[in-house]
Design a protein around this motif. Structure first.
Motif, PDB file in Angstrom:
ATOM      1  N   GLY A   1      -6.459   9.627  -0.022  1.00 39.09           N
ATOM      2  CA  GLY A   1      -5.531   8.396   0.090  1.00 39.09           C
ATOM      3  C   GLY A   1      -6.343   7.082   0.433  1.00 39.09           C
ATOM      4  N   LEU A   2      -5.765   6.268   0.741  1.00 43.14           N
ATOM      5  CA  LEU A   2      -6.222   4.893   1.166  1.00 43.14           C
ATOM      6  C   LEU A   2      -7.078   5.100   2.522  1.00 43.14           C
ATOM      7  N   PRO A   3      -8.279   4.295   2.373  1.00 46.45           N
ATOM      8  CA  PRO A   3      -9.113   4.015   3.640  1.00 46.45           C
ATOM      9  C   PRO A   3      -8.168   3.684   4.783  1.00 46.45           C
TER      10      PRO A   3
ATOM     11  N   LEU B   1       0.873  -1.149  -0.171  1.00 44.91           N
ATOM     12  CA  LEU B   1       0.071  -0.075   0.014  1.00 44.91           C
ATOM     13  C   LEU B   1       0.881   1.152  -0.196  1.00 44.91           C
ATOM     14  N   ALA B   2       0.694   2.179  -1.020  1.00 42.19           N
ATOM     15  CA  ALA B   2       1.366   3.564  -1.020  1.00 42.19           C
ATOM     16  C   ALA B   2       0.728   4.424  -0.230  1.00 42.19           C
ATOM     17  N   THR B   3       1.380   5.033   0.986  1.00 46.85           N
ATOM     18  CA  THR B   3       0.727   5.873   1.706  1.00 46.85           C
ATOM     19  C   THR B   3       1.793   7.037   2.175  1.00 46.85           C
ATOM     20  N   THR B   4       1.529   8.207   2.464  1.00 46.52           N
ATOM     21  CA  THR B   4       2.413   9.107   2.911  1.00 46.52           C
ATOM     22  C   THR B   4       2.511   8.722   4.483  1.00 46.52           C
ATOM     23  N   LYS B   5       1.407   8.056   4.939  1.00 51.26           N
ATOM     24  CA  LYS B   5       1.673   7.605   6.407  1.00 51.26           C
ATOM     25  C   LYS B   5       2.404   6.496   6.760  1.00 51.26           C
ATOM     26  N   ALA B   6       3.244   5.948   6.037  1.00 55.66           N
ATOM     27  CA  ALA B   6       3.756   4.453   6.091  1.00 55.66           C
ATOM     28  C   ALA B   6       4.899   4.446   7.017  1.00 55.66           C
ATOM     29  N   PRO B   7       4.980   3.468   7.606  1.00 54.92           N
ATOM     30  CA  PRO B   7       6.385   3.451   8.440  1.00 54.92           C
ATOM     31  C   PRO B   7       7.559   3.123   7.934  1.00 54.92           C
ATOM     32  N   ARG B   8       7.850   2.913   6.838  1.00 54.36           N
ATOM     33  CA  ARG B   8       8.883   2.785   5.804  1.00 54.36           C
ATOM     34  C   ARG B   8       8.829   2.907   4.524  1.00 54.36           C
ATOM     35  N   ASP B   9       9.941   3.210   3.905  1.00 51.68           N
ATOM     36  CA  ASP B   9       9.799   3.681   2.678  1.00 51.68           C
ATOM     37  C   ASP B   9       9.904   2.206   1.527  1.00 51.68           C
ATOM     38  N   TYR B  10       9.550   2.623   0.378  1.00 50.86           N
ATOM     39  CA  TYR B  10       9.193   1.630  -0.706  1.00 50.86           C
ATOM     40  C   TYR B  10      10.701   0.580  -0.864  1.00 50.86           C
ATOM     41  N   THR B  11      11.882   1.263  -0.590  1.00 51.72           N
ATOM     42  CA  THR B  11      13.170   0.486  -0.751  1.00 51.72           C
ATOM     43  C   THR B  11      13.192  -0.940  -0.070  1.00 51.72           C
ATOM     44  N   GLN B  12      12.528  -0.834   0.973  1.00 56.79           N
ATOM     45  CA  GLN B  12      12.242  -2.094   1.956  1.00 56.79           C
ATOM     46  C   GLN B  12      11.268  -3.077   1.594  1.00 56.79           C
ATOM     47  N   ALA B  13      10.539  -2.843   0.623  1.00 58.80           N
ATOM     48  CA  ALA B  13       9.657  -4.016   0.075  1.00 58.80           C
ATOM     49  C   ALA B  13      10.256  -5.215  -0.702  1.00 58.80           C
ATOM     50  N   GLU B  14       9.613  -6.162  -0.601  1.00 60.45           N
ATOM     51  CA  GLU B  14      10.087  -7.449  -1.442  1.00 60.45           C
ATOM     52  C   GLU B  14       8.933  -7.432  -2.698  1.00 60.45           C
TER      53      GLU B  14
ATOM     54  N   ARG C   1       2.651  -3.625   5.572  1.00 63.52           N
ATOM     55  CA  ARG C   1       2.766  -3.310   3.945  1.00 63.52           C
ATOM     56  C   ARG C   1       2.489  -1.950   3.450  1.00 63.52           C
ATOM     57  N   CYS C   2       2.589  -1.078   4.406  1.00 64.07           N
ATOM     58  CA  CYS C   2       2.466   0.418   3.839  1.00 64.07           C
ATOM     59  C   CYS C   2       3.641   0.627   3.541  1.00 64.07           C
ATOM     60  N   LEU C   3       3.861   1.620   2.440  1.00 66.65           N
ATOM     61  CA  LEU C   3       5.131   2.103   1.881  1.00 66.65           C
ATOM     62  C   LEU C   3       5.085   3.585   1.548  1.00 66.65           C
ATOM     63  N   ARG C   4       6.016   4.271   1.820  1.00 66.58           N
ATOM     64  CA  ARG C   4       6.150   5.728   1.573  1.00 66.58           C
ATOM     65  C   ARG C   4       7.182   5.753   0.379  1.00 66.58           C
ATOM     66  N   ILE C   5       6.971   6.918  -0.202  1.00 66.19           N
ATOM     67  CA  ILE C   5       8.059   7.323  -1.384  1.00 66.19           C
ATOM     68  C   ILE C   5       8.523   8.628  -0.691  1.00 66.19           C
ATOM     69  N   PRO C   6      10.036   8.411  -0.580  1.00 67.76           N
ATOM     70  CA  PRO C   6      10.780   9.510   0.383  1.00 67.76           C
ATOM     71  C   PRO C   6      10.507  10.823  -0.407  1.00 67.76           C
ATOM     72  N   MET C   7      10.521  11.791   0.522  1.00 63.14           N
ATOM     73  CA  MET C   7      10.343  13.347   0.329  1.00 63.14           C
ATOM     74  C   MET C   7      10.804  14.327   1.183  1.00 63.14           C
ATOM     75  N   ARG C   8      11.136  15.488   0.625  1.00 62.19           N
ATOM     76  CA  ARG C   8      11.616  16.233   1.874  1.00 62.19           C
ATOM     77  C   ARG C   8      10.547  16.852   2.792  1.00 62.19           C
ATOM     78  N   PRO C   9      10.709  17.153   4.068  1.00 63.75           N
ATOM     79  CA  PRO C   9       9.671  17.530   4.896  1.00 63.75           C
ATOM     80  C   PRO C   9       8.947  18.617   4.256  1.00 63.75           C
ATOM     81  N   GLY C  10       7.835  18.637   4.753  1.00 65.76           N
ATOM     82  CA  GLY C  10       7.093  19.771   4.372  1.00 65.76           C
ATOM     83  C   GLY C  10       6.280  19.636   2.886  1.00 65.76           C
ATOM     84  N   ALA C  11       6.677  18.595   2.223  1.00 67.00           N
ATOM     85  CA  ALA C  11       6.022  18.278   0.763  1.00 67.00           C
ATOM     86  C   ALA C  11       4.866  16.995   1.181  1.00 67.00           C
TER      87      ALA C  11
END
Length: 167
Positions: A105-107, A77-90, A117-127
């Protein structure tokens, strides 16, 4: 085959761009209703989406219908509220990448049930977030890269130059 799941997408241009990514990569596109636009043949032709016939499209009335058809999907699941970034997914073949609607976003229930299974795309703070179509492209190509770009060509053909350049 990679599976892209859009939960209640609202903006037709985003879904059109995502459909084009799916056509180019051979990924299956799953749309969960309600949709914020019309995807009838007439509407698609009027929008000039000539690649639409290349899209393997599945549409579901709601998330319950999706999970009834796919009871144990290998999902991310792609969400800005994820506990980790997508590079940690398999990312495995046939996995499902879920993306939520543009305005919300997702429910929450889905994010809570699949927290690990929640993933985040890293970005700078405030974005706040990336555009939905860009987010899909980032994760789809990363998943396909990790699988060795199955059935995709990494080589293009050079066209003959129309004229000689002065440099």
């Amino acid at each position: 085959m990679l599976n892209i799941v859009l939960v209640e997408p609202e903006i037709p241009m985003n879904t059109g761009n995502i459909a084009r990514t799916c056509a180019a990569t051979g990924s299956r596109l799953h749309l969960i209703r309600p949709l914020g636009f019309d995807i009838s043949d007439r509407a698609v032709k009027r929008a000039g989406l000539d690649y639409w016939p290349m899209v393997d499209l599945r549409v579901y009335d709601n998330l319950d219908c999706f999970f009834a058809e796919h009871p144990r999907p290998d999902l991310w699941l792609a969400t800005t509220k994820a506990p980790r970034d997508y590079t940690q997914a398999e990312f495995r073949p046939d996995c499902f990448l879920f993306f939520g609607k543009e305005t919300a976003g997702l429910p929450l229930l889905l994010r809570e049930k699949y927290r690990e299974r929640c993933l985040r795309i890293p970005m700078r703070p405030g974005a706040r977030s990336l555009n939905l179509a860009n987010s899909v492209a980032v994760l789809a190509y990363e998943a396909l890269r990790r699988q060795g770009f199955p059935e995709l060509s990494g080589v293009g053909e050079m066209a003959e130059p129309a004229e000689t350049l002065p440099f």
